[in-house]
Structures are given as structure tokens and as C-alpha cells.
Motif scaffolding. Sequence first.
Motif, PDB file in Angstrom:
ATOM      1  N   GLU A  74       0.833  -1.207   0.000  1.00 49.96           N
ATOM      2  CA  GLU A  74       0.000   0.000   0.000  1.00 49.96           C
ATOM      3  C   GLU A  74       0.866   1.255   0.000  1.00 49.96           C
ATOM      4  O   GLU A  74       2.092   1.167   0.095  1.00 49.96           O
ATOM      5  CB  GLU A  74      -0.941  -0.007   1.218  1.00 49.96           C
ATOM      6  N   LYS A  75       0.186   2.384  -0.072  1.00 54.49           N
ATOM      7  CA  LYS A  75       0.896   3.664  -0.054  1.00 54.49           C
ATOM      8  C   LYS A  75       1.332   4.013   1.368  1.00 54.49           C
ATOM      9  O   LYS A  75       0.721   3.573   2.342  1.00 54.49           O
ATOM     10  CB  LYS A  75      -0.026   4.765  -0.596  1.00 54.49           C
ATOM     11  N   LEU A  77       0.992   6.615   3.126  1.00 62.99           N
ATOM     12  CA  LEU A  77       0.010   7.297   3.960  1.00 62.99           C
ATOM     13  C   LEU A  77      -0.886   6.285   4.682  1.00 62.99           C
ATOM     14  O   LEU A  77      -1.226   6.468   5.857  1.00 62.99           O
ATOM     15  CB  LEU A  77      -0.844   8.234   3.092  1.00 62.99           C
ATOM     16  N   VAL A  78      -1.268   5.223   3.974  1.00 60.02           N
ATOM     17  CA  VAL A  78      -2.108   4.186   4.590  1.00 60.02           C
ATOM     18  C   VAL A  78      -1.340   3.523   5.728  1.00 60.02           C
ATOM     19  O   VAL A  78      -1.880   3.287   6.818  1.00 60.02           O
ATOM     20  CB  VAL A  78      -2.551   3.145   3.530  1.00 60.02           C
TER      21      VAL A  78
ATOM     22  N   THR B  13      -1.373  13.035  -1.153  1.00 57.80           N
ATOM     23  CA  THR B  13      -1.577  11.775  -0.421  1.00 57.80           C
ATOM     24  C   THR B  13      -1.189  10.556  -1.252  1.00 57.80           C
ATOM     25  O   THR B  13      -0.856   9.511  -0.700  1.00 57.80           O
ATOM     26  CB  THR B  13      -3.057  11.617  -0.003  1.00 57.80           C
ATOM     27  N   GLY B  14      -1.283  10.697  -2.553  1.00 60.11           N
ATOM     28  CA  GLY B  14      -0.940   9.573  -3.433  1.00 60.11           C
ATOM     29  C   GLY B  14      -2.073   8.580  -3.627  1.00 60.11           C
ATOM     30  O   GLY B  14      -1.903   7.575  -4.315  1.00 60.11           O
ATOM     31  N   ILE B  15      -3.215   8.830  -3.010  1.00 61.20           N
ATOM     32  CA  ILE B  15      -4.377   7.949  -3.202  1.00 61.20           C
ATOM     33  C   ILE B  15      -5.626   8.803  -3.416  1.00 61.20           C
ATOM     34  O   ILE B  15      -5.617   9.998  -3.121  1.00 61.20           O
ATOM     35  CB  ILE B  15      -4.615   7.009  -1.981  1.00 61.20           C
ATOM     36  N   LYS B  19     -10.471   6.433  -0.584  1.00 61.75           N
ATOM     37  CA  LYS B  19      -9.623   5.395   0.001  1.00 61.75           C
ATOM     38  C   LYS B  19      -9.008   5.884   1.315  1.00 61.75           C
ATOM     39  O   LYS B  19      -8.984   5.143   2.308  1.00 61.75           O
ATOM     40  CB  LYS B  19      -8.529   5.001  -0.986  1.00 61.75           C
ATOM     41  N   LEU B  20      -8.547   7.122   1.310  1.00 60.32           N
ATOM     42  CA  LEU B  20      -8.021   7.683   2.557  1.00 60.32           C
ATOM     43  C   LEU B  20      -9.139   7.741   3.599  1.00 60.32           C
ATOM     44  O   LEU B  20      -8.951   7.402   4.770  1.00 60.32           O
ATOM     45  CB  LEU B  20      -7.450   9.087   2.309  1.00 60.32           C
ATOM     46  N   TRP B  23      -9.883   4.316   5.123  1.00 59.07           N
ATOM     47  CA  TRP B  23      -8.839   3.862   6.053  1.00 59.07           C
ATOM     48  C   TRP B  23      -8.927   4.618   7.387  1.00 59.07           C
ATOM     49  O   TRP B  23      -8.724   4.029   8.448  1.00 59.07           O
ATOM     50  CB  TRP B  23      -7.445   4.003   5.429  1.00 59.07           C
TER      51      TRP B  23
END
Lengths: 110, 267
Positions: A74-75, A77-78, B13-15, B19-20, B23
Motif C-alpha cells: 500500500e501507499k 500514507l495508509v 496523499t498519493g491515493i 480510500k483515505l 482507512w
Amino acid sequence: MINMSESEQPVSLKSCIRLCAVVFLVVVCTTSAMIATSFSHLGEGWTLKVALILAIAVVNAFLVAGHLMHLLSEKKLVYAVLAFTVFFFIGLMGLTVWATNGFPPGTVFH
Amino acid sequence: MDIPYTVEHRPDTGIYNAKLGIWLFLASEVMLFGGLFSAYILLRVGADQGMWPHGWLDVRLGTVNTLLLALSAITTLLAWAACKVRDFGKFKFFHACTILLALTFLGIKSYEYHDKWIHYEIQLTSGNFADGHLVEKSKNFDLAKKTGTVTLHGRMVEDRRELMDLRTPSAQAAKLDEITIAAADIRKMENYGPKHNTFTAIYFTLTGLHALHILGGTLVIFYLWAFGKTMWRRDPERFTNRIEVSGLFWHFVDLVWIFLFPVLYLT
């Protein structure tokens, strides 16, 4: 190099089905192992059994989170969000264990 | 108005935003269930010696539910993968399986709840305990007026502790009979509902909250399954992202059950 998480990489339905079959097989095995441990005679008391069963559950959870939730790739940030979660979760459980034998003055035991 | 970053990734954030969002939501859910698991630990450790129930729940049903949820997590992943390869027909099939598996899970859970609801522990005036499933109450049964009789399919014990561990050889070997008890002989009668003891309280709280999550997730998945075609035609990538987000929630629900099952059924 572009950093792609697993969920962004090109998907093949066949490889997905293969992965799912393996994951399901391992889930069946870990669940069976937990049940077998629960009904086995591992000394007196439940402490060892509980520890073993929870260890197997963690393996099971790792599998689901890692492969089905794509957490293995995953990225950042996650991972950062999860790192905070783990930190606070450990804090919560730590406080719980710390407070286990702490009773307010005047507590009456029957 | 266009909602930004539903498909493309935010540069910082890259997403994509959803999705953020999911999470962060799941992080809060971990703390919610963590608090309840913490309560479970304190209740269990604080219980008197021999007074924490063992073997009260049907391991076979719990196992079936574990496998059902694992299968549903897999069909959720496959539904998302079908969207990724732009096969809407397969998506419909896999998510129909998810919905059916989820409903079966809830059906089994309802059966387990019902089983606890008709399971009674009766303290008699003699000091003995009758424990078993309700067969019938006579028409004039009234506990307050001490009239009528109640019939259970179960057993009588002298010490309440004998009812706590149903995995002991003596409990396994116990013969179950139909017992008819006069209301006049009853000191206290209570089913295995949430107020029966701390175990049933935390059991119903944890599994009830989990079942609500299953229900909520099923409704969302059903909505996407039944009414998703329009968005699929207009913006398949955005629809796929929605499936991924709902899938992440579903996997989390599966993760919670992975710990609930051993904690409540096996230890």
C-alpha cells in the motif's frame, strides 16, 4: 519509478482466483488449527491455549489484511494511518492489562 | 459540481480521497472494537474462579460462519477484480454471492441468538438449578402469582458452577430430560439474554455490533449491485473505486470476526 500499490496494478481474474483459493485454503487450515488447539489437552488452565489460539488468529488476520486488503503493497500514507492505529490500540490494551488488578480503595470481594 | 479526486490520486496523499477516508474510518472502527475487546478482557479476568463460561456457544455454527465470511471476503475481492478487467457480468455474479453469504451469516447468527433466548436457568427454592431450553409454559403460568408450570429440556444441578464449563466430561455426559417445574418452586427464572451474566452481556454486545456492521455492509453492497449500472456506464473507474472501498470495509468486518470467533467460541 512509479510507486503503485497492489490495487493499482493490472489485474488478472485468473491470478486473483488462484490467490483467493490459496487464501481460503489457509483460512480453513488456521481455523481448524484453532479449533484443534481449543479442544486439545495442553496442560492445566487456559493461558497457553488462549495464547496459541490468538497467535493463529493473528496469522489468519495477517493473511486477510495482507492479501485481500492489499496491505502488503500500500501507499505510505495508509501505513502511517495504520501505524497510528496500532500505537493507540497497543496503548488501549496496555492500559487494560495495567488496570487488570487495580481496584479502587474500598472494593469488596465476595 | 465535480467532486475532486474520486478517480485520480491526490498529489499530496498519493491515493484517491475515498480510500483515505475509508482507512481513517477503519482506524476509528479498530478503536471502537478495541474498547469492547478491552471490556471483555477486564470482565473475563475479573470473573471469579470457575465462573467464566466455557462451551456455551456452538463451535460448529461459529466455524460455518467463519468460513462463510472468509468466502464472502473472497467474492468481494473477485467482484472488484471483475470491475478492474471491465467484466460487469462477473461483478454482478460475485457480489450476488457476497450478499447471499452475508445473509446466510446473519441467518445463522439469528438462530444462535434465538437459541440463547429460549435457554433458561431456573433457580429453585430448594437451592438447586434447572437449566435447559424452554419446551412450554402452561397457559396459566405466572411467575409473580406463582401459578402454572414451565417445562424445560435440560438438566438439574446442585451447584451453579456445574453450568459454567460445558466442556468438562461430566457436563458432556449429562443426560438431558424434560423437567416440569411449578412456578411456586421457582425463586428466579432468567433466559440467556444479555442481562444473564457478564459473558452473555459482552457476547451480545460484541456480536450484535458486528452483525450491525454486516447488515450495513450488505446494504451498501446490495445498493452497488442493484443500482450501480448507471455509474458503471458513465464512469467505470469511479465505480470500481467504490467497490474497492466497500470491499475494504467488508474485509475489516471479516477481520473482526477472525478475532471474535476464537475469543468467544474457543477460549
